[in-house]
Design an enzyme around this catalytic site. Structure first.
Site, PDB file in Angstrom:
ATOM      1  CB  ALA A   1      -0.993   0.163   1.278  1.00 19.21           C
TER       2      ALA A   1
ATOM      3  N   GLY B   1       0.809  -4.961   1.013  1.00 17.36           N
ATOM      4  CA  GLY B   1      -0.644  -5.036   0.414  1.00 17.36           C
ATOM      5  C   GLY B   1      -0.405  -5.683  -1.123  1.00 17.36           C
TER       6      GLY B   1
ATOM      7  CD  GLU C   1      -2.349  -7.227   3.383  1.00 22.40           C
ATOM      8  OE1 GLU C   1      -1.799  -6.074   2.930  1.00 22.40           O
ATOM      9  OE2 GLU C   1      -2.850  -7.381   4.471  1.00 22.40           O
TER      10      GLU C   1
ATOM     11  CD  GLU D   1       1.704  -5.033   6.102  1.00 20.37           C
ATOM     12  OE1 GLU D   1       2.591  -6.090   6.408  1.00 20.37           O
ATOM     13  OE2 GLU D   1       0.914  -5.160   5.091  1.00 20.37           O
TER      14      GLU D   1
HETATM   15  N1  DAK Z   1       4.458   3.433  -0.981  1.00 22.21           N
HETATM   16  C1  DAK Z   1       4.949   4.327  -1.292  1.00 22.21           C
HETATM   17  N2  DAK Z   1       6.027   4.640  -2.140  1.00 22.21           N
HETATM   18  C2  DAK Z   1       6.862   3.609  -2.332  1.00 22.21           C
HETATM   19  C3  DAK Z   1       6.465   2.209  -1.958  1.00 22.21           C
HETATM   20  C4  DAK Z   1       5.262   2.236  -0.992  1.00 22.21           C
HETATM   21  N3  DAK Z   1       4.798   1.003  -0.642  1.00 22.21           N
HETATM   22  N4  DAK Z   1       7.474   1.465  -2.243  1.00 22.21           N
HETATM   23  C5  DAK Z   1       8.478   2.046  -3.002  1.00 22.21           C
HETATM   24  N5  DAK Z   1       8.066   3.348  -3.135  1.00 22.21           N
HETATM   25  C6  DAK Z   1       8.554   4.384  -3.932  1.00 22.21           C
HETATM   26  C7  DAK Z   1      10.055   4.827  -2.970  1.00 22.21           C
HETATM   27  O1  DAK Z   1       9.559   5.698  -2.352  1.00 22.21           O
HETATM   28  C8  DAK Z   1      10.702   5.251  -4.223  1.00 22.21           C
HETATM   29  O2  DAK Z   1      10.217   6.693  -4.473  1.00 22.21           O
HETATM   30  P1  DAK Z   1      11.285   7.916  -5.049  1.00 22.21           P
HETATM   31  O3  DAK Z   1      12.036   8.083  -3.570  1.00 22.21           O
HETATM   32  O4  DAK Z   1      11.842   7.494  -6.023  1.00 22.21           O
HETATM   33  O5  DAK Z   1      10.199   8.936  -5.186  1.00 22.21           O
HETATM   34  C9  DAK Z   1      10.511   4.556  -5.069  1.00 22.21           C
HETATM   35  O6  DAK Z   1       9.197   3.632  -4.950  1.00 22.21           O
HETATM   36  C10 DAK Z   1      11.604   3.439  -5.453  1.00 22.21           C
HETATM   37  O7  DAK Z   1      11.822   2.711  -4.169  1.00 22.21           O
HETATM   38  P2  DAK Z   1      13.125   2.583  -3.531  1.00 22.21           P
HETATM   39  O8  DAK Z   1      14.208   3.730  -4.058  1.00 22.21           O
HETATM   40  O9  DAK Z   1      13.057   2.510  -2.082  1.00 22.21           O
HETATM   41  O10 DAK Z   1      13.684   1.430  -4.169  1.00 22.21           O
HETATM   42  P3  DAK Z   1      14.791   0.191  -3.513  1.00 22.21           P
HETATM   43  O11 DAK Z   1      14.938  -0.450  -4.579  1.00 22.21           O
HETATM   44  O12 DAK Z   1      15.737   1.030  -2.808  1.00 22.21           O
HETATM   45  O13 DAK Z   1      13.820  -0.547  -2.556  1.00 22.21           O
HETATM   46  C11 DAK Z   1      11.876  -1.703  -1.410  1.00 22.21           C
HETATM   47  C12 DAK Z   1      12.640  -1.345  -2.881  1.00 22.21           C
HETATM   48  C13 DAK Z   1      10.490  -2.406  -2.096  1.00 22.21           C
HETATM   49  C14 DAK Z   1      12.598  -2.710  -0.814  1.00 22.21           C
HETATM   50  C15 DAK Z   1      11.696  -0.258  -0.873  1.00 22.21           C
HETATM   51  O14 DAK Z   1      11.171   0.627  -1.837  1.00 22.21           O
HETATM   52  C16 DAK Z   1      10.586  -0.480   0.164  1.00 22.21           C
HETATM   53  O15 DAK Z   1      11.115  -0.978   1.252  1.00 22.21           O
HETATM   54  N6  DAK Z   1       9.376  -0.140  -0.163  1.00 22.21           N
HETATM   55  C17 DAK Z   1       8.198  -0.241   0.871  1.00 22.21           C
HETATM   56  C18 DAK Z   1       7.768  -1.486   1.055  1.00 22.21           C
HETATM   57  C19 DAK Z   1       6.655  -1.985   2.039  1.00 22.21           C
HETATM   58  O16 DAK Z   1       7.101  -1.593   3.651  1.00 22.21           O
HETATM   59  N7  DAK Z   1       5.617  -2.143   1.706  1.00 22.21           N
HETATM   60  C20 DAK Z   1       4.503  -2.633   2.708  1.00 22.21           C
HETATM   61  C21 DAK Z   1       3.614  -1.175   2.654  1.00 22.21           C
HETATM   62  S1  DAK Z   1       2.702  -1.243   4.247  1.00 22.21           S
HETATM   63  C22 DAK Z   1      -4.713  -1.142   6.029  1.00 22.21           C
HETATM   64  C23 DAK Z   1      -4.672  -1.315   4.807  1.00 22.21           C
HETATM   65  C24 DAK Z   1      -3.436  -1.728   4.133  1.00 22.21           C
HETATM   66  C25 DAK Z   1      -2.351  -2.083   4.461  1.00 22.21           C
HETATM   67  C26 DAK Z   1      -2.168  -1.875   6.075  1.00 22.21           C
HETATM   68  C27 DAK Z   1      -3.199  -1.308   6.601  1.00 22.21           C
HETATM   69  N8  DAK Z   1      -5.512  -0.381   6.667  1.00 22.21           N
HETATM   70  C28 DAK Z   1      -5.843   0.700   6.726  1.00 22.21           C
HETATM   71  C29 DAK Z   1      -6.511  -1.562   7.331  1.00 22.21           C
HETATM   72  C30 DAK Z   1      -1.131  -2.459   3.798  1.00 22.21           C
HETATM   73  C31 DAK Z   1       0.114  -1.897   4.208  1.00 22.21           C
HETATM   74  C32 DAK Z   1       1.061  -2.112   3.450  1.00 22.21           C
HETATM   75  O17 DAK Z   1       1.152  -2.561   2.212  1.00 22.21           O
END
Ligand code: DAK
Length: 263
Positions: free
Chosen positions: A63, A108, A111, A131
């Site tokens: 997400a 997400g 998921e 998360e």
């Molecule tokens: N959201 C927003 N931007 C993201 C992103 C994300 N999840 N993942 C990557 N990006 C963006 C980065 O900010 C970066 O943007 P710029 O800085 O270039 O503007 C660009 O994509 C490239 O990413 P990186 O530079 O970080 O690339 P790397 O190769 O160094 O790293 C990575 C890739 C996938 C390991 C890293 O980007 C990363 O850790 N991303 C976050 C992954 C993550 O934590 N995903 C889980 C998100 S939490 C709920 C509903 C839903 C959810 C929870 C609750 N309710 C309300 C009930 C769901 C939650 C989630 O999914």
């Protein structure tokens, strides 16, 4: 649509999530388009759907953290519901859905993959539920589907540690069915989808319903459900044509079974 590409090849549809600047992360605009794209599928024509991500690095990196960081409690709940509704729509879509996971499937993203019937991935795929490291629980069904797909103990390990796993570990624990070199992933997904589309569509849809609904029941009720669904196949054109084809031993055409015309 700005973030979803949709194309069909015969009776197979390919839906690509395309938001390269955020590694295909799901914000509310993407979720809205995904919902609309699923609604627009012509179920009279399409027999199998493939969901993948654009580019070579990410399926869906979760997400959108930027958008989520600003949500109030009420907005967070609404965001969770939007995602849950569309993922549930995918899970209960009458036709099979294959997730072709081409890179990061985090939060997400994992998921979304888990709401599909079948997951296959590329060698560079990475799975995880990060998360708890962000101060939240998975909100798009992660706690529920992961524990049903892999062992509860392994699901809890992934949820509590927020650690990522690579493609072959995902294969080992049964989260994915197969791992391919990246360039072979989509062709493999299309080949599997074509194989599904070749079979009797009424029976394929009935199998999806039987497995999904049966898993929610105790064994006696589940067997009763199977009997009902099995019975419903009889007198359909597919059943009549499929069995007649076999009995006529009409194999000179080189076909494995009857060509099914039904929707
Ligand atoms: N959201 C927003 N931007 C993201 C992103 C994300 N999840 N993942 C990557 N990006 C963006 C980065 O900010 C970066 O943007 P710029 O800085 O270039 O503007 C660009 O994509 C490239 O990413 P990186 O530079 O970080 O690339 P790397 O190769 O160094 O790293 C990575 C890739 C996938 C390991 C890293 O980007 C990363 O850790 N991303 C976050 C992954 C993550 O934590 N995903 C889980 C998100 S939490 C709920 C509903 C839903 C959810 C929870 C609750 N309710 C309300 C009930 C769901 C939650 C989630 O999914």
């Amino acid at each position: 649509m700005a973030f979803i590409q949709y194309e069909t090849e015969g009776q197979v549809a390919i839906l690509t999530i395309d938001r390269p600047k955020a590694l295909n992360a799901l914000d509310s605009a993407v979720l809205k388009e995904l919902d609309a794209a699923i609604d627009a599928i012509d179920l009279n024509e399409v027999r199998c759907l493939i969901i993948t991500g654009a580019g070579e690095k990410s399926f869906v990196a979760g997400a959108d953290i930027g958008e989520m960081s600003k949500l109030t409690k009420a907005e967070g709940e609404a965001f969770g519901k939007t995602g849950n509704d569309v993922f549930r729509k995918i899970e209960t879509l009458p036709i099979p859905v294959i997730a072709a996971v081409n890179g990061f499937a985090l939060g997400g993203g994992n998921e979304l993959a888990m709401s599909c019937d079948i997951r296959i991935c590329s060698e560079n795929a990475v799975f995880g539920q990060p998360e708890t490291g962000l101060g939240i629980t998975p909100g798009f069904g992660g706690t529920q589907r992961l524990a049903r797909l892999v062992s509860p103990g392994y699901a809890k390990q992934l949820l509590y540690t927020a650690a990522n796993i690579k493609a072959h570990e995902a294969l080992r624990i049964g989260l994915v069915n197969a791992v391919y070199p990246l360039e072979e992933l989509l062709p493999a997904a299309k080949k599997m989808a074509a194989q599904i589309a070749f079979n009797a569509p009424i029976a394929v849809r009935a199998c999806k319903k039987a497995v999904n609904e049966g898993l929610e029941l105790g064994m006696d009720d589940a067997i009763a459900l199977e009997e009902k669904i099995f019975g419903d196949c009889f007198e359909t054109e597919d059943q009549v044509a499929g069995m007649a084809f076999f009995l006529k031993k009409d194999k000179q055409k080189g076909e494995k079974h009857a060509p099914y015309q039904n929707k």
